[in-house]
Design an enzyme around this catalytic site. Structure first.
Site, PDB file in Angstrom:
ATOM      1  N   THR A  25       0.850  -1.187   0.000  1.00  9.87           N
ATOM      2  CA  THR A  25       0.000   0.000   0.000  1.00  9.87           C
ATOM      3  C   THR A  25       0.888   1.240   0.000  1.00  9.87           C
ATOM      4  O   THR A  25       1.779   1.353   0.844  1.00  9.87           O
ATOM      5  CB  THR A  25      -0.894  -0.040   1.259  1.00  9.87           C
ATOM      6  OG1 THR A  25      -1.805  -1.126   1.108  1.00  9.87           O
ATOM      7  CG2 THR A  25      -1.650   1.254   1.466  1.00  9.87           C
ATOM      8  N   HIS A 172      -6.501 -11.233  -0.876  1.00 11.56           N
ATOM      9  CA  HIS A 172      -5.743 -10.904   0.340  1.00 11.56           C
ATOM     10  C   HIS A 172      -6.446 -11.505   1.553  1.00 11.56           C
ATOM     11  O   HIS A 172      -7.385 -10.932   2.097  1.00 11.56           O
ATOM     12  CB  HIS A 172      -5.653  -9.385   0.474  1.00 11.56           C
ATOM     13  CG  HIS A 172      -4.701  -8.902   1.518  1.00 11.56           C
ATOM     14  ND1 HIS A 172      -3.984  -9.748   2.346  1.00 11.56           N
ATOM     15  CD2 HIS A 172      -4.318  -7.644   1.873  1.00 11.56           C
ATOM     16  CE1 HIS A 172      -3.226  -9.022   3.158  1.00 11.56           C
ATOM     17  NE2 HIS A 172      -3.418  -7.752   2.889  1.00 11.56           N
ATOM     18  N   ASN A 175      -3.107 -10.607   7.218  1.00 10.56           N
ATOM     19  CA  ASN A 175      -2.902  -9.320   7.901  1.00 10.56           C
ATOM     20  C   ASN A 175      -4.146  -8.656   8.478  1.00 10.56           C
ATOM     21  O   ASN A 175      -4.167  -7.435   8.672  1.00 10.56           O
ATOM     22  CB  ASN A 175      -2.183  -8.332   6.954  1.00 10.56           C
ATOM     23  CG  ASN A 175      -0.813  -8.849   6.528  1.00 10.56           C
ATOM     24  OD1 ASN A 175      -0.309  -9.823   7.092  1.00 10.56           O
ATOM     25  ND2 ASN A 175      -0.216  -8.224   5.533  1.00 10.56           N
ATOM     26  N   TYR A 177      -7.386  -8.171   7.377  1.00  4.78           N
ATOM     27  CA  TYR A 177      -8.432  -7.495   6.604  1.00  4.78           C
ATOM     28  C   TYR A 177      -9.646  -8.437   6.471  1.00  4.78           C
ATOM     29  O   TYR A 177      -9.688  -9.488   7.118  1.00  4.78           O
ATOM     30  CB  TYR A 177      -7.853  -6.989   5.275  1.00  4.78           C
ATOM     31  CG  TYR A 177      -6.740  -6.014   5.583  1.00  4.78           C
ATOM     32  CD1 TYR A 177      -7.034  -4.746   6.091  1.00  4.78           C
ATOM     33  CD2 TYR A 177      -5.400  -6.384   5.488  1.00  4.78           C
ATOM     34  CE1 TYR A 177      -6.021  -3.869   6.466  1.00  4.78           C
ATOM     35  CE2 TYR A 177      -4.381  -5.513   5.865  1.00  4.78           C
ATOM     36  CZ  TYR A 177      -4.700  -4.254   6.350  1.00  4.78           C
ATOM     37  OH  TYR A 177      -3.712  -3.393   6.733  1.00  4.78           O
ATOM     38  N   ASN A 232      -3.469  -6.084  13.314  1.00  6.36           N
ATOM     39  CA  ASN A 232      -4.877  -5.655  13.238  1.00  6.36           C
ATOM     40  C   ASN A 232      -5.767  -6.451  14.197  1.00  6.36           C
ATOM     41  O   ASN A 232      -6.940  -6.704  13.904  1.00  6.36           O
ATOM     42  CB  ASN A 232      -5.413  -5.731  11.804  1.00  6.36           C
ATOM     43  CG  ASN A 232      -4.929  -4.566  10.951  1.00  6.36           C
ATOM     44  OD1 ASN A 232      -4.785  -3.460  11.452  1.00  6.36           O
ATOM     45  ND2 ASN A 232      -4.680  -4.814   9.676  1.00  6.36           N
TER      46      ASN A 232
HETATM   47  C1  LIG Z   1       4.751   0.229   2.856  1.00  5.91           C
HETATM   48  C2  LIG Z   1       4.183  -1.159   3.000  1.00  5.91           C
HETATM   49  C3  LIG Z   1       2.891  -1.403   2.603  1.00  5.91           C
HETATM   50  C4  LIG Z   1       2.350  -2.703   2.677  1.00  5.91           C
HETATM   51  N1  LIG Z   1       1.092  -2.941   2.183  1.00  5.91           N
HETATM   52  C5  LIG Z   1       0.646  -4.213   2.070  1.00  5.91           C
HETATM   53  C6  LIG Z   1      -0.552  -4.513   1.357  1.00  5.91           C
HETATM   54  O1  LIG Z   1      -1.232  -3.641   0.791  1.00  5.91           O
HETATM   55  N2  LIG Z   1      -0.934  -5.812   1.284  1.00  5.91           N
HETATM   56  C7  LIG Z   1      -0.206  -6.819   1.878  1.00  5.91           C
HETATM   57  O2  LIG Z   1      -0.596  -7.984   1.783  1.00  5.91           O
HETATM   58  N3  LIG Z   1       0.938  -6.557   2.540  1.00  5.91           N
HETATM   59  C8  LIG Z   1       1.394  -5.300   2.622  1.00  5.91           C
HETATM   60  N4  LIG Z   1       2.611  -5.055   3.213  1.00  5.91           N
HETATM   61  C9  LIG Z   1       3.424  -6.180   3.718  1.00  5.91           C
HETATM   62  C10 LIG Z   1       4.420  -6.628   2.652  1.00  5.91           C
HETATM   63  O3  LIG Z   1       3.751  -7.213   1.549  1.00  5.91           O
HETATM   64  C11 LIG Z   1       5.407  -7.656   3.230  1.00  5.91           C
HETATM   65  O4  LIG Z   1       4.681  -8.738   3.756  1.00  5.91           O
HETATM   66  C12 LIG Z   1       6.298  -7.067   4.328  1.00  5.91           C
HETATM   67  O5  LIG Z   1       6.841  -5.819   3.932  1.00  5.91           O
HETATM   68  C13 LIG Z   1       7.436  -8.026   4.689  1.00  5.91           C
HETATM   69  O6  LIG Z   1       8.263  -8.261   3.555  1.00  5.91           O
HETATM   70  P1  LIG Z   1       9.712  -7.557   3.453  1.00  5.91           P
HETATM   71  O7  LIG Z   1      10.435  -7.940   4.723  1.00  5.91           O
HETATM   72  O8  LIG Z   1      10.351  -8.125   2.233  1.00  5.91           O
HETATM   73  O9  LIG Z   1       9.472  -6.078   3.380  1.00  5.91           O
HETATM   74  C14 LIG Z   1       3.145  -3.759   3.194  1.00  5.91           C
HETATM   75  C15 LIG Z   1       4.445  -3.491   3.621  1.00  5.91           C
HETATM   76  C16 LIG Z   1       4.982  -2.221   3.522  1.00  5.91           C
HETATM   77  C17 LIG Z   1       6.416  -1.986   3.934  1.00  5.91           C
END
Ligand SMILES: Cc1cc2nc3c(=O)[nH]c(=O)nc-3n(C[C@H](O)[C@H](O)[C@H](O)COP(=O)(O)O)c2cc1C
Length: 350
Positions: A25, A172, A175, A177, A232
């Site tokens: 997001t 999705h 997390n 939702y 959440n």
């Molecule tokens: C800025 C940001 C926005 C995120 N938005 C979503 C989202 O819209 N949907 C989702 O499933 N996970 C979302 N996540 C979680 C990421 O998909 C991911 O699971 C998380 O960053 C861990 O992976 P990483 O360690 O490679 O960053 C978001 C993470 C970040 C950093």
């Protein structure tokens, strides 16, 4: 031996490697339709094996945060058409993540209406609105008929996505939702066909997945789960059994992939999922190249998704392949704003 850079067939797509961009997001779609800046951001990241977009609501009732996109009418579809075109022009592949926020929302994002949820149980904590942080909205419990309609919205959004040139959708279920709210007994206190037993709590997620499969075919549908994650305010004393049921049910369906956030300390989430799911598995959560290569070589997953590293490195696959240094992400520009911290991270010099 399989490595991050071994090609893979995913559903009907031939992908050049296994580095996936995780859904993120970014709160930069005012009005709910993706715009030219969003298209540029995704096009810059088209060298991902697969881009999974930011959470995108399949129904107007699912807007959970400031300026997140939707996919439910001609206007929002047109926005996604622009994104698809820009990504395809660079040879990329892209799935839209379908995220209905459920109770993780506020009337400010819903034309003054209450957020919807399995039951009227308010999420603790605050959500950031245009007027600053406010407590999450008090949700109202969905009527059974409305639940059927929301299930259908996942199918309709999948159709709109594919018509717009998007390769597929990710449901999705992670997390906290709406689908995860249905899974969790602390939020889902229903006593009808949509709550109570594990089977009934899992029904919404599986029905939404089935609606998407019926609309566009399983090759174009993925599902995301976060077993045991309490983000959440998700509390499920039976989380392991709940997810075992969901994953076993998903294994019976012809989906393109299962995408798992592996973030539950003290629980071998990846191992449990692997035992239950023989299809294409994408693992996520704090990966770097070495750990990704080790997990692929060990057969723990077929692909690995990267979140924050993709924000700061539009050419992340090339950097991983070459062992190049990574740009560090600036958290202050993650959620909302303009091109800064969005489309201005540099790629390696050609
Ligand atoms: C800025 C940001 C926005 C995120 N938005 C979503 C989202 O819209 N949907 C989702 O499933 N996970 C979302 N996540 C979680 C990421 O998909 C991911 O699971 C998380 O960053 C861990 O992976 P990483 O360690 O490679 O960053 C978001 C993470 C970040 C950093």
């Amino acid at each position: 031996m399989t490595s991050l850079f071994t090609p893979i067939r995913l559903g009907a797509l031939d992908l050049p490697h296994r580095v996936v961009m995780a859904p993120m997001t970014r709160n930069r779609s005012p009005g709910g339709a993706p715009n030219a800046l969003n298209a540029e951001y995704y096009a810059q990241r088209a060298s991902a094996g697969l881009i999974i977009t930011e959470g995108t609501t399949p129904d107007p009732s699912g807007h959970g945060y400031i300026d997140i996109p939707g996919l439910y009418d001609a206007r929002t579809q047109e926005g996604w058409r622009g994104v698809a075109k820009a990504v395809k022009a660079r040879g990329g592949h892209i799935f839209v993540q379908l995220m209905h926020a459920g109770r993780i929302s506020h009337p400010d994002f819903l034309n003054g209406e209450a957020p919807v949820a399995p039951s009227a149980v308010q999420a603790p904590g605050e959500i950031f609105t245009h007027e600053g942080p406010k407590p999450h909205g008090m949700p109202r419990a969905l009527e059974a008929q409305e639940i059927e309609a929301l299930v259908g919205s996942f199918g309709r959004a999948a159709t709109l996505a594919v018509e717009a040139g998007i390769d597929g959708v990710e449901v999705h279920g992670a997390n906290g939702y709406l689908p995860a709210q249905f899974l969790a007994p602390n939020v889902n206190r229903r006593e009808d066909e949509w709550g109570g037993t594990i089977e009934k709590r899992a029904r919404f997620l599986l029905a939404a997945t089935d609606a998407a499969i019926a609309a566009v075919g399983g090759d174009r549908v993925g599902v995301r789960l976060s077993p045991g994650v309490t983000f959440n305010d998700i509390q499920d004393p039976e989380a392991e059994a709940t997810h075992a049921h969901v994953i076993a049910e998903l294994a019976k369906r012809p989906i393109a992939y299962l995408h798992v956030v592996d973030a539950r300390p003290g629980w071998d989430v990846a191992g449990q999922v692997r035992r239950l799911f023989p299809g294409t598995l994408i693992l996520n959560g704090g990966y770097d190249r070495a750990r990704a290569e080790a997990d692929l070589a060990a057969g723990k997953a077929e692909m690995i998704s990267f979140g924050a590293p993709f924000i700061a490195n539009p050419d992340l696959p090339a950097r991983l392949r070459e062992g190049a240094a990574l740009n560090q992400p600036d958290k202050s520009t993650f959620y909302g704003g303009d091109a800064r911290g969005y489309t201005d991270y540099p790629a390696l010099a050609a």
